[in-house]
Design a protein around this motif. Structure first.
Motif, short mmCIF file in Angstrom:
data_model
loop_
_atom_site.label_atom_id
_atom_site.label_comp_id
_atom_site.label_asym_id
_atom_site.label_seq_id
_atom_site.Cartn_x
_atom_site.Cartn_y
_atom_site.Cartn_z
N HIS A 241 34.30 44.38 32.22
CA HIS A 241 35.42 43.60 32.72
C HIS A 241 35.00 42.21 33.20
O HIS A 241 35.84 41.44 33.65
N GLN A 242 33.71 41.90 33.12
CA GLN A 242 33.26 40.57 33.51
C GLN A 242 33.53 39.57 32.39
O GLN A 242 33.77 39.94 31.25
N PRO A 243 33.49 38.25 32.71
CA PRO A 243 33.54 37.25 31.63
C PRO A 243 32.39 37.51 30.64
O PRO A 243 31.26 37.78 31.06
N GLN A 244 32.69 37.44 29.37
CA GLN A 244 31.75 37.80 28.31
C GLN A 244 31.28 39.26 28.46
O GLN A 244 30.12 39.59 28.16
N GLY A 245 32.17 40.10 28.95
CA GLY A 245 31.81 41.48 29.22
C GLY A 245 31.33 42.23 27.99
O GLY A 245 30.45 43.10 28.10
N ASP A 246 31.86 41.89 26.82
CA ASP A 246 31.42 42.58 25.61
C ASP A 246 29.95 42.28 25.33
O ASP A 246 29.16 43.20 25.04
N LEU A 247 29.54 41.01 25.45
CA LEU A 247 28.14 40.67 25.23
C LEU A 247 27.23 41.24 26.32
O LEU A 247 26.11 41.68 26.04
N LEU A 248 27.72 41.22 27.56
CA LEU A 248 26.93 41.78 28.65
C LEU A 248 26.67 43.27 28.44
O LEU A 248 25.54 43.75 28.64
N LEU A 249 27.70 44.00 28.03
CA LEU A 249 27.55 45.43 27.83
C LEU A 249 26.68 45.74 26.63
O LEU A 249 25.82 46.64 26.67
N ILE A 250 26.88 44.99 25.54
CA ILE A 250 26.05 45.20 24.35
C ILE A 250 24.58 44.91 24.67
O ILE A 250 23.68 45.64 24.23
N THR A 251 24.34 43.85 25.45
CA THR A 251 22.96 43.53 25.83
C THR A 251 22.34 44.66 26.65
O THR A 251 21.19 45.06 26.42
N PHE A 252 23.11 45.17 27.61
CA PHE A 252 22.60 46.27 28.43
C PHE A 252 22.29 47.50 27.59
O PHE A 252 21.21 48.10 27.71
N LEU A 253 23.20 47.88 26.72
CA LEU A 253 22.97 49.05 25.88
C LEU A 253 21.81 48.83 24.92
O LEU A 253 21.02 49.74 24.66
N ALA A 254 21.68 47.59 24.40
CA ALA A 254 20.55 47.29 23.52
C ALA A 254 19.23 47.40 24.27
O ALA A 254 18.23 47.89 23.73
N LEU A 255 19.21 46.95 25.52
CA LEU A 255 18.00 47.07 26.34
C LEU A 255 17.64 48.54 26.58
O LEU A 255 16.48 48.94 26.48
N ALA A 256 18.66 49.33 26.92
CA ALA A 256 18.41 50.75 27.20
C ALA A 256 17.94 51.49 25.95
O ALA A 256 16.99 52.29 26.01
N VAL A 257 18.59 51.22 24.82
CA VAL A 257 18.21 51.90 23.57
C VAL A 257 16.83 51.46 23.11
O VAL A 257 16.01 52.27 22.66
N ALA B 201 13.28 38.16 29.66
CA ALA B 201 12.06 38.90 29.93
C ALA B 201 12.18 39.70 31.22
O ALA B 201 11.67 40.83 31.32
N VAL B 202 12.84 39.12 32.23
CA VAL B 202 13.06 39.85 33.49
C VAL B 202 13.88 41.11 33.23
O VAL B 202 13.55 42.20 33.72
N LEU B 203 14.95 40.96 32.46
CA LEU B 203 15.76 42.13 32.12
C LEU B 203 14.92 43.18 31.40
O LEU B 203 15.00 44.38 31.69
N GLY B 204 14.09 42.73 30.47
CA GLY B 204 13.27 43.65 29.70
C GLY B 204 12.17 44.32 30.49
O GLY B 204 11.70 45.39 30.12
N LEU B 205 11.76 43.69 31.59
CA LEU B 205 10.75 44.30 32.44
C LEU B 205 11.35 45.29 33.43
O LEU B 205 10.74 46.33 33.73
N VAL B 206 12.53 44.98 33.95
CA VAL B 206 13.12 45.80 35.01
C VAL B 206 13.82 47.03 34.46
O VAL B 206 13.67 48.15 34.99
N ILE B 207 14.60 46.88 33.40
CA ILE B 207 15.40 47.99 32.88
C ILE B 207 14.55 49.19 32.48
O ILE B 207 14.88 50.34 32.81
N PRO B 208 13.42 49.03 31.76
CA PRO B 208 12.62 50.22 31.43
C PRO B 208 12.12 50.98 32.65
O PRO B 208 11.99 52.21 32.60
N ALA B 209 11.86 50.26 33.75
CA ALA B 209 11.39 50.96 34.96
C ALA B 209 12.46 51.91 35.48
O ALA B 209 12.18 53.08 35.78
N PHE B 210 13.70 51.44 35.57
CA PHE B 210 14.76 52.29 36.09
C PHE B 210 15.22 53.31 35.05
O PHE B 210 15.64 54.42 35.40
#
Length: 304
Positions: free
Chosen positions: A163-179, A237-246
């Motif tokens: 529901h955020q601005p550019q929410g579709d890209l934000l969510l796709i980015t998050f799911l891509a990072l997790a996958v 890079a910050v996103l890619g470093l933090v997300i795998p930890a959690f």
């Protein structure tokens, strides 16, 4: 001489040929080698689910709400059923409805509505326990609230991201990072994994696999930051470093639950993967973390 009865003879023969219960052995579990899973089935299911999720986000976001609710209901059922093996029953139908309610609250009312819905759900669960006179009320309420928090509340953060601005890209980015984190961990772990991180909890999770998770996630994070959001590469890079930890912590959390309850998988709905919860264990706990990172890092979410 008295002739032996044919029926008696055939009955004795059948009795001699029939194996005793002690001789009957269950079929051995299929060995998939170092892969540890049915790869063709896993890839097919993964591609199918990923395609449906991606299409719903890009083409018609309300369809993602339906996908999310189905996933939340299935995951809550699996987790509640597993937790009920501990000797105290989780209020499964009530917890499932409450988890779906949190997702709907996030979609229609935002984060304030989520907290109101969560508080009401917790109160209703405790009230039902009081009125029905359950034998282990404290344990049952605690397990129900744990399932509601782990699945319903974390899923509500995913809806909030959309529901955020550019929410579709934000969510796709998050799911891509997790996958990518999960894929990198699997590939590096199968090929080079030799040093377990926590062998008593999950002996197959290795430091080599964690390195693979980080490499894959950092690569995806940098690409999405530069090409999708036009922000500096180091933010990706910050996103890619933090997300795998959690994501790894979430994976270990579910592994600890399964080990304590003597379970291999949370379910069997997804061939090659196990249950729905087995695929969401790393995504759900990472959702509030990535929302905070999106808010802090410039260029992703301008207003919380």
């Amino acid at each position: 001489m008295t002739a032996q009865s044919p029926s008696t003879s055939s009955g004795d023969s059948a009795a001699e040929q029939a194996p005793s219960p002690e001789e009957v052995t269950p079929p051995a579990e299929k060995d998939y080698g170092r892969a540890g899973r049915n790869l063709p089935a896993a890839i097919g299911v993964g591609v199918g689910i990923g395609g449906a999720v991606l299409a719903s986000i890009l083409i018609y976001p309300p369809a993602f709400l339906v996908v999310a609710i189905i996933g939340v209901l299935a995951a809550t059922w699996e987790l509640s059923t597993a937790l009920s093996r501990s000797g105290a029953d989780v209020y499964r139908p009530l917890t499932m409805m409450a988890a779906a309610g949190l997702v709907l609250s996030s979609w229609f009312g935002g984060r304030e509505a989520v907290w109101v819905a969560f508080t009401l759900s917790a109160g209703i669960i405790m009230l039902v326990s009081l009125m029905t006179g359950r034998p282990n009320p404290v344990k049952e309420v605690s397990l129900s609230l744990f399932a509601l928090t782990y699945v319903g509340l974390m899923a509500a953060f995913i809806i909030h991201i959309l529901h955020q601005p550019q929410g579709d890209l934000l969510l796709i980015t998050f799911l891509a990072l997790a996958v990518s984190s999960d894929t990198g961990g699997y590939v590096f772990g199968v090929l080079w994994g030799k040093h377990p991180i926590a062998p008593k909890i999950s002996p197959k999770k290795s430091w080599e696999g964690y390195a693979g998770s980080t490499v894959f996630a950092v690569t995806v994070g940098i690409c999405m930051a530069v090409f999708a959001f036009d922000v500096p590469w180091w933010e990706g890079a910050v996103l890619g470093l933090v997300i795998p930890a959690f994501a790894t912590l979430g994976d270990f959390s579910e592994s600890m639950i399964k080990r304590d309850l003597d379970l291999k998988d949370m379910g069997n709905l997804l061939p090659g993967h196990g249950g729905v919860m087995d695929r969401l264990d790393s995504i759900l706990p990472s959702a509030p973390v990535v929302l905070v990172l999106y808010t802090i890092l410039p260029g992703f979410i301008t207003t919380a």
